[in-house]
Every structure is written in C-alpha cells, then in structure tokens.
Design a protein around this motif. Structure first.
Motif, PDB file in Angstrom:
ATOM      1  N   ALA A 226     -81.943 -59.866 -23.720  1.00 48.27           N
ATOM      2  CA  ALA A 226     -80.751 -59.098 -24.097  1.00 48.27           C
ATOM      3  C   ALA A 226     -79.865 -58.831 -22.883  1.00 48.27           C
ATOM      4  O   ALA A 226     -78.634 -58.892 -22.966  1.00 48.27           O
ATOM      5  N   TYR A 227     -80.497 -58.557 -21.757  1.00 42.61           N
ATOM      6  CA  TYR A 227     -79.746 -58.320 -20.506  1.00 42.61           C
ATOM      7  C   TYR A 227     -78.907 -59.547 -20.141  1.00 42.61           C
ATOM      8  O   TYR A 227     -77.712 -59.445 -19.864  1.00 42.61           O
ATOM      9  N   TYR A 228     -79.539 -60.716 -20.153  1.00 39.62           N
ATOM     10  CA  TYR A 228     -78.809 -61.923 -19.769  1.00 39.62           C
ATOM     11  C   TYR A 228     -77.804 -62.360 -20.834  1.00 39.62           C
ATOM     12  O   TYR A 228     -76.772 -62.957 -20.513  1.00 39.62           O
ATOM     13  N   TRP A 229     -78.102 -62.086 -22.076  1.00 45.78           N
ATOM     14  CA  TRP A 229     -77.166 -62.409 -23.157  1.00 45.78           C
ATOM     15  C   TRP A 229     -75.834 -61.709 -22.896  1.00 45.78           C
ATOM     16  O   TRP A 229     -74.772 -62.321 -22.948  1.00 45.78           O
ATOM     17  N   GLU A 230     -75.917 -60.401 -22.606  1.00 41.91           N
ATOM     18  CA  GLU A 230     -74.709 -59.631 -22.336  1.00 41.91           C
ATOM     19  C   GLU A 230     -73.975 -60.180 -21.123  1.00 41.91           C
ATOM     20  O   GLU A 230     -72.739 -60.282 -21.117  1.00 41.91           O
ATOM     21  N   ARG A 231     -74.699 -60.536 -20.068  1.00 39.33           N
ATOM     22  CA  ARG A 231     -74.062 -61.059 -18.857  1.00 39.33           C
ATOM     23  C   ARG A 231     -73.360 -62.392 -19.118  1.00 39.33           C
ATOM     24  O   ARG A 231     -72.275 -62.648 -18.598  1.00 39.33           O
ATOM     25  N   ASN A 232     -73.966 -63.253 -19.917  1.00 38.04           N
ATOM     26  CA  ASN A 232     -73.328 -64.521 -20.269  1.00 38.04           C
ATOM     27  C   ASN A 232     -72.050 -64.299 -21.056  1.00 38.04           C
ATOM     28  O   ASN A 232     -71.037 -64.959 -20.801  1.00 38.04           O
ATOM     29  N   ILE A 233     -72.094 -63.374 -21.994  1.00 31.90           N
ATOM     30  CA  ILE A 233     -70.905 -63.094 -22.800  1.00 31.90           C
ATOM     31  C   ILE A 233     -69.779 -62.576 -21.913  1.00 31.90           C
ATOM     32  O   ILE A 233     -68.610 -62.957 -22.077  1.00 31.90           O
ATOM     33  N   GLN A 234     -70.098 -61.728 -20.952  1.00 32.17           N
ATOM     34  CA  GLN A 234     -69.080 -61.247 -20.023  1.00 32.17           C
ATOM     35  C   GLN A 234     -68.447 -62.404 -19.254  1.00 32.17           C
ATOM     36  O   GLN A 234     -67.227 -62.433 -19.046  1.00 32.17           O
ATOM     37  N   ALA A 235     -69.280 -63.352 -18.849  1.00 31.60           N
ATOM     38  CA  ALA A 235     -68.752 -64.505 -18.113  1.00 31.60           C
ATOM     39  C   ALA A 235     -67.829 -65.344 -18.985  1.00 31.60           C
ATOM     40  O   ALA A 235     -66.739 -65.740 -18.557  1.00 31.60           O
ATOM     41  N   PHE A 236     -68.236 -65.610 -20.225  1.00 34.17           N
ATOM     42  CA  PHE A 236     -67.398 -66.416 -21.115  1.00 34.17           C
ATOM     43  C   PHE A 236     -66.087 -65.701 -21.434  1.00 34.17           C
ATOM     44  O   PHE A 236     -65.026 -66.340 -21.535  1.00 34.17           O
ATOM     45  N   GLU A 237     -66.142 -64.394 -21.603  1.00 31.45           N
ATOM     46  CA  GLU A 237     -64.907 -63.639 -21.855  1.00 31.45           C
ATOM     47  C   GLU A 237     -63.959 -63.755 -20.661  1.00 31.45           C
ATOM     48  O   GLU A 237     -62.740 -63.881 -20.827  1.00 31.45           O
ATOM     49  N   TYR A 238     -64.524 -63.711 -19.476  1.00 30.06           N
ATOM     50  CA  TYR A 238     -63.693 -63.860 -18.271  1.00 30.06           C
ATOM     51  C   TYR A 238     -63.038 -65.240 -18.244  1.00 30.06           C
ATOM     52  O   TYR A 238     -61.827 -65.360 -17.981  1.00 30.06           O
ATOM     53  N   TYR A 239     -63.809 -66.270 -18.517  1.00 32.84           N
ATOM     54  CA  TYR A 239     -63.259 -67.621 -18.482  1.00 32.84           C
ATOM     55  C   TYR A 239     -62.202 -67.832 -19.570  1.00 32.84           C
ATOM     56  O   TYR A 239     -61.252 -68.587 -19.381  1.00 32.84           O
ATOM     57  N   GLU A 240     -62.390 -67.165 -20.701  1.00 32.12           N
ATOM     58  CA  GLU A 240     -61.356 -67.207 -21.739  1.00 32.12           C
ATOM     59  C   GLU A 240     -60.052 -66.610 -21.220  1.00 32.12           C
ATOM     60  O   GLU A 240     -58.973 -67.180 -21.401  1.00 32.12           O
ATOM     61  N   GLU A 241     -60.170 -65.463 -20.576  1.00 30.96           N
ATOM     62  CA  GLU A 241     -58.976 -64.792 -20.047  1.00 30.96           C
ATOM     63  C   GLU A 241     -58.280 -65.655 -18.999  1.00 30.96           C
ATOM     64  O   GLU A 241     -57.051 -65.651 -18.892  1.00 30.96           O
ATOM     65  N   GLN A 242     -59.056 -66.395 -18.226  1.00 38.56           N
ATOM     66  CA  GLN A 242     -58.491 -67.250 -17.184  1.00 38.56           C
ATOM     67  C   GLN A 242     -57.955 -68.573 -17.728  1.00 38.56           C
ATOM     68  O   GLN A 242     -57.326 -69.329 -16.989  1.00 38.56           O
ATOM     69  N   GLY A 243     -58.232 -68.849 -18.996  1.00 41.74           N
ATOM     70  CA  GLY A 243     -57.785 -70.098 -19.590  1.00 41.74           C
ATOM     71  C   GLY A 243     -58.674 -71.277 -19.273  1.00 41.74           C
ATOM     72  O   GLY A 243     -58.356 -72.420 -19.625  1.00 41.74           O
ATOM     73  N   THR A 244     -59.819 -71.035 -18.634  1.00 44.34           N
ATOM     74  CA  THR A 244     -60.750 -72.122 -18.297  1.00 44.34           C
ATOM     75  C   THR A 244     -61.550 -72.560 -19.506  1.00 44.34           C
ATOM     76  O   THR A 244     -61.854 -73.737 -19.664  1.00 44.34           O
ATOM     77  N   LEU A 245     -61.903 -71.608 -20.365  1.00 44.37           N
ATOM     78  CA  LEU A 245     -62.644 -71.893 -21.584  1.00 44.37           C
ATOM     79  C   LEU A 245     -61.699 -71.697 -22.758  1.00 44.37           C
ATOM     80  O   LEU A 245     -61.293 -70.565 -23.064  1.00 44.37           O
ATOM     81  N   THR A 246     -61.316 -72.803 -23.402  1.00 42.26           N
ATOM     82  CA  THR A 246     -60.265 -72.743 -24.417  1.00 42.26           C
ATOM     83  C   THR A 246     -60.793 -72.755 -25.839  1.00 42.26           C
ATOM     84  O   THR A 246     -60.040 -72.496 -26.776  1.00 42.26           O
ATOM     85  N   ASP A 247     -62.075 -73.067 -26.039  1.00 42.61           N
ATOM     86  CA  ASP A 247     -62.637 -73.048 -27.386  1.00 42.61           C
ATOM     87  C   ASP A 247     -63.551 -71.836 -27.530  1.00 42.61           C
ATOM     88  O   ASP A 247     -64.310 -71.509 -26.614  1.00 42.61           O
TER      89      ASP A 247
END
Length: 596
Positions: A189-210
């Motif tokens: 659960a700890y790492y799940w949350e950390r991964n989601i935070q990373a993906f949200e960041y990449y979405e905001e940066q436009g690096t992850l578009t899907d």
C-alpha cells in the motif's frame, strides 16, 4: 536507477525504499561479534513436504495450496507469481520480464531460464535519439522504455518442462482474487501510493499522456475522489481476471499472437509507441546454462548476462581469499572489503554485461581465479578506492540501476524440486502505460539501455537491455542447498553475497541471514552510462554499531546510516539429514513463508 535532473529525480525519490528495518544487537563493540539466534526475534519456518517464500502472504498460501493439490514447485511458483502480479503490481506483473533457476531432482541438474523481452524492431537508434532530443537518457515513463514482456512465455516454458497441473488450474487463484478482491498489505500500500504520486506528477508535466492507469489502479474514496487503495482496503481488477482467463484457456499464444497481442498493438499505435504485434509474435524465451563459482565449498549459481548475476560471483571470487569469519560480521574490515570488492566488480558490470547475442561477454575470464586475484590486489585495507576503472579480463587470462521494484519468490516441493524465480516491471509499476482493458502495465525495462555508441549495452532494435533482476541457487557437498534472492536494483548482487557470507562464514540460519543488518554501496559506474563520481556512498542499516560507522569514515568511506534501500529477501534451505526445508522471509516487507 540513477538520480537525474527534473522529473526522474522525483520518480527516484518516491520509489526509494524508505521502510524501517529492525535493528539487531550485533557488532556492538566494533570487534565483529558473531551473531547467534538469540539476537533475532524472528525464526525460520521448517516443513517436511513443501514450502514457499514470497513477498505477500496470500501468494505464499496459494503456492502451498497448489503443492498440496499435487502441483510441482514450478506449478506453485507460477500460481504465486500470477497472484503477486495482482496483489503487488508495484513490483511485477505480466507486462514485465522473468528469470528463473530450477533444480530438478530427477536429473540432479540446475536449469536457467531467461524470459526477458527485446526492444521494438520498428524503433531504430536514430529514431530513438531524435525522440530523446538533447537527452542521452531513455525516460522511465511513456512509450520509449517499453520492451516486449517476457513473463507469460516464461510461465509457459517452465510449465511445459516441469508442470504437473494445467495452466488453468495454476492461474485460477489469481483470477478469483482479481474478481472477488483482496485486501492490500502494508508495504505494498505504501508503494502503491508513491507510484500514483509519481504518475500524477508526470501527467502534470505532460510526460505521461495516457491515463488508463487511473481506471485500473485507483479506487473511489468516500469523498468521491479517485485515489490509491490503502492498507486493509479491498481491491479488484476484473480486467486482469479476463486477461488471465484468456491465457489460461489459450496459453501464451493468447498473449503473443492472439487477442491480447492485438490489443497491445492497437494501444501502442494510439499512444505513439513502437511495440507491435510482430514484436510480440517474434518473442522467444531461452533456457540458459547457469554460471557458478565455488565459495568455501558452496557452489553458487547465477544466470549469465543480459542480467547482473555474475557480479555476485565475481565478488565472491574476490572475497574468498579473505578470512571473512575472523573479521567478524559487519565489522570495519568486513564492510570495507565487501564495499571495495563491489566497486571493482561494478566497473566490470558497467563495461561488459549486455545481451550476449549482440556482445562478446568474457564470462569465463571475469569469473576466473586469476582475474579475481588481479582485481583483489587493488584493495588496500587502510584506503578507499575512488573512481576505479574496469579491468581487462582477457589480458589476465589468456543508478537508474540503484532502485528497481521487483518480486522474488522461491518454492520447493516434496520431490525435491526447488524454484528460484524473480519477476519485475523495473522501476515502480512500469511505464505508466496500461493497454485498453487488459488490467496490467507495460514495463519500462528499455530505460536500461545506454545511448553510448560502441558500448555493449547500447540501444539496438530487437535487443535485450541490461537487466538487474537475478535469481540465485547454491549447492553444498554436491547436493541442493539454498534457493534464494534479494530483490532491489543494484542491491541484488550485494545482497546475494551478504546472504552467502552470513550463512557460510558466520553460520547463520536462513532467517537470521536475511534479518542481519545490511550494507549497500551506491554510486558505481552503470551500464546505462552514468560514471562513478569519487568513492560513492556506503549505506548501512542501524544494526551496524556506531563504532564501526566511525571507523569506516576514518578509513575514508562516505557512510550514511538509513532505513531504506536494502532489498527484499526470500530463501529456502534444504536439510538432507532431516529431510526438511527451512524457509526465511524478508522482515522489511510483507512477505511470509508457508509450509506443510
């Protein structure tokens, strides 16, 4: 993985292992006191018929259930791996790669399997360089680091050779948990949350578009907001259940040539990726001959490159000339020679380890006693190596890699078969790309290529990247003895060596060997091109005495005492005198050992 500027720094930081380790009373006077069982609260699991050690309790129990139902150790390992892909997507899944070592009692032989995938044929070096622009690093998210997932083909090859039950039976527990749900355990659960935070960041940066990952890996909270599931909350993945059912019914062909392959092909075209149905159809996994060295009478087996397993063997060759037991566990001298040996071996790792279909890797020379002696001569007991170079093994004989999220499991059955299996999507959950309706994420393993022309690990189409995940096995007196692994990026060879030294030199049992405080050296040159800067950093768990920490600093090491980044351990030891298995698991994770 190594630290990079910008977005990669964030991903590295949020995925770092930051969990508390249990401090052990050891080496308190700096003199290297020998450990005894009384120093640890945890104890091994001992079972006469079958046993499984995994990083999640449900997976361990599923493996034992399969053994009780007449399945082989391979059947149980596949079943457990499928469950882990569901319950621990932060470390593995069918979008990733797999390696395994199997001891078969019928032939009394050790078999190796390389089920890692290759880069897309349609992406040339020049096109990749154009995509990267001014960067010389392949990113960790998006389409560029995606390589062919090898796990499902690995399951099929293992099953065809050593399976006793149908693949449908082996995958049934994972399918049931995917449909009905399972409760998240604490560390995952700890790492799940950390991964989601990373993906949200990449979405905001436009690096992850899907954003398919949102539909698959988030749940709706009480306030209606979508978020990561938390410890103890039930999670379901019906899309993954459907995907596993297709594999159960139609075998690996469903993944590499059938409906799943076509879905991946359409999805990658939609997101501007390069992986195609043709790449999937062309994929093959390979049986390989494990390499081995003998350390104080124990024969230790690792798989050859494109993985980093032989780094552990090189380290053991260097260390065997030292009286490790006399130094004392986690003493100043012990940690010094371990660290210096690691530095030397990792320079060779950065220079020589690569896909052997594309590079001439001098394995025999790298593992030779003559070469180990040459490299050992560079170690000084009163000084610290700074920016050492790789060696010239042929002349003698004639960290994006720092973190990786992985699962390791081992299973043994009543016949004596033992399986050492490791599986991963590489960094975090993977690339962030979840093909439409399939319920799993594609790996980002392609980020482990270098763009340095002429390097053995340089990117090429249809090539396997350098790999960090490594299973291990050992024999004693010619008989099977230990199936083990320590997952965690560049920690893995260092962890393997520590386990062998703990058990062989210090007489620890299989659980003590994993509980003992660990070291981890960071900062070596990597196969992706990052160069060593100075002496690197020696990280220690708090169980190492402050006297030793001070002495190491006085000797010239840059030492940090912290709680994270020391990998995840599982092991099974065979006791031929009593005909029983001993199992150990990682106290720093959610794992358990189950036996019967």
């Amino acid at each position: 993985m190594s630290l990079r500027l910008g977005s990669t720094v964030l991903l590295t930081l949020v995925l770092l292992l930051a969990l508390p380790a249990v401090a052990s009373a050891q080496n308190g006077d700096g003199g290297g006191d020998r450990l005894t069982g009384a120093d640890f609260a945890s104890s091994p699991v001992i079972a006469p018929n079958g046993i499984a050690a995994t990083s999640q309790p449900l997976a361990s129990q599923v493996a034992v259930d399969v053994l009780k139902q007449g399945g082989s150790a391979v059947d149980a390992a596949i079943a457990a791996n499928a469950v882990l892909g569901l319950v621990e997507p932060t470390g593995n899944g069918i979008g990733g790669d797999l390696y395994a070592i199997v001891y078969d009692p019928e032939t009394d032989d050790v078999y190796g399997l390389n089920a890692s995938g290759r880069s897309p044929q349609s992406l040339s070096y020049e096109e990749l360089q154009d995509e990267l622009g001014d960067s010389d690093q392949i990113p960790l998210v998006g389409a560029l680091p995606v390589s062919v997932p090898g796990t499902v083909s690995g399951w099929e090859m293992l099953h065809e050779r050593f399976g006793e039950r149908s693949m449908a039976d082996n995958l049934a527990p994972a399918i049931q948990y995917a449909r009905e749900g399972f409760p998240l355990s604490q560390v995952i659960a700890y790492y799940w949350e950390r991964n989601i935070q990373a993906f949200e960041y990449y979405e905001e940066q436009g690096t992850l578009t899907d954003n398919n990952w949102r539909e698959t890996y988030l749940i709706e909270g009480e306030d209606g907001e979508m978020r990561a599931p938390r410890e103890g909350e039930m999670f379901r993945n019906p899309d993954l259940a459907n995907t596993l059912e297709l594999i159960a019914e139609n075998g690996a062909d469903a993944f590499y040539e059938g409906e799943i392959a076509q879905t991946i092909d359409r999805y990658m075209e939609r997101v501007g990726g390069y992986l195609t149905a043709e790449d999937l159809a062309d994929h093959t996994s390979d049986w390989v001959q494990p390499e081995s060295v003998t350390y104080r009478g124990v024969e230790v087996f690792e798989l050859p490159p494109n993985g980093q397993g032989i780094a552990a063997l090189q380290m053991l060759q260097i260390l065997e000339a030292y009286d490790i037991a006399d130094m004392g566990h986690n003493s100043t001298d012990y940690l010094h020679v371990q660290t210096e040996a690691k530095k030397l071996v990792f320079e060779d790792r950065a220079r020589f380890y690569a896909d052997m279909d594309f590079a001439d890797v001098p394995i025999e020379e790298l593992l030779s006693e003559e070469y180990a002696a040459k490299r050992r001569s560079l170690i000084e007991m009163d000084g610290v190596l700074s920016e050492p170079s790789h060696g010239d093994p042929r002349a003698v004989v004639s960290d994006r890699l720092e973190e990786g999220d992985t699962i390791y499991l081992t299973v043994a059955d009543e016949s004596g078969m033992m399986v050492s299996l490791i599986q991963s999507n590489y960094a975090g959950m993977g690339s962030g790309l979840v093909p439409d309706g399939l319920g799993f994420m594609l790996q980002d393993r392609g980020a482990l290529f270098t763009m340095e022309k002429g390097h053995p690990n340089v990117y090429e189409p249809g090539k396997r990247p350098f790999h960090t995940i490594i299973p291990a096995f050992a024999k004693k007196n010619g008989e099977p003895w230990l199936s083990f692994g320590v997952m965690g990026g560049a920690m893995q060879p260092q962890g393997h060596v520590q386990i062998i030294c703990n058990m062989v030199d210090f007489g620890m049992n299989v659980q003590e060997a994993g509980d003992a405080a660990r070291y981890r050296h960071r900062g070596s040159t990597s196969p992706t091109g990052e160069a060593m800067d100075g002496r690197g950093t020696l990280h220690l768990e708090s169980g190492v005495s402050q006297n030793v920490v001070n002495a190491l600093r006085g000797r010239g090491h840059a030492v940090e005492v912290d709680a994270g980044g020391y990998g995840g351990y599982q092991a099974i030891m065979w006791d031929p005198e009593e005909d029983v298995y001993w199992g150990g698991t990682e106290m720093r994770k959610d794992g358990t050992v189950a036996g019967y």
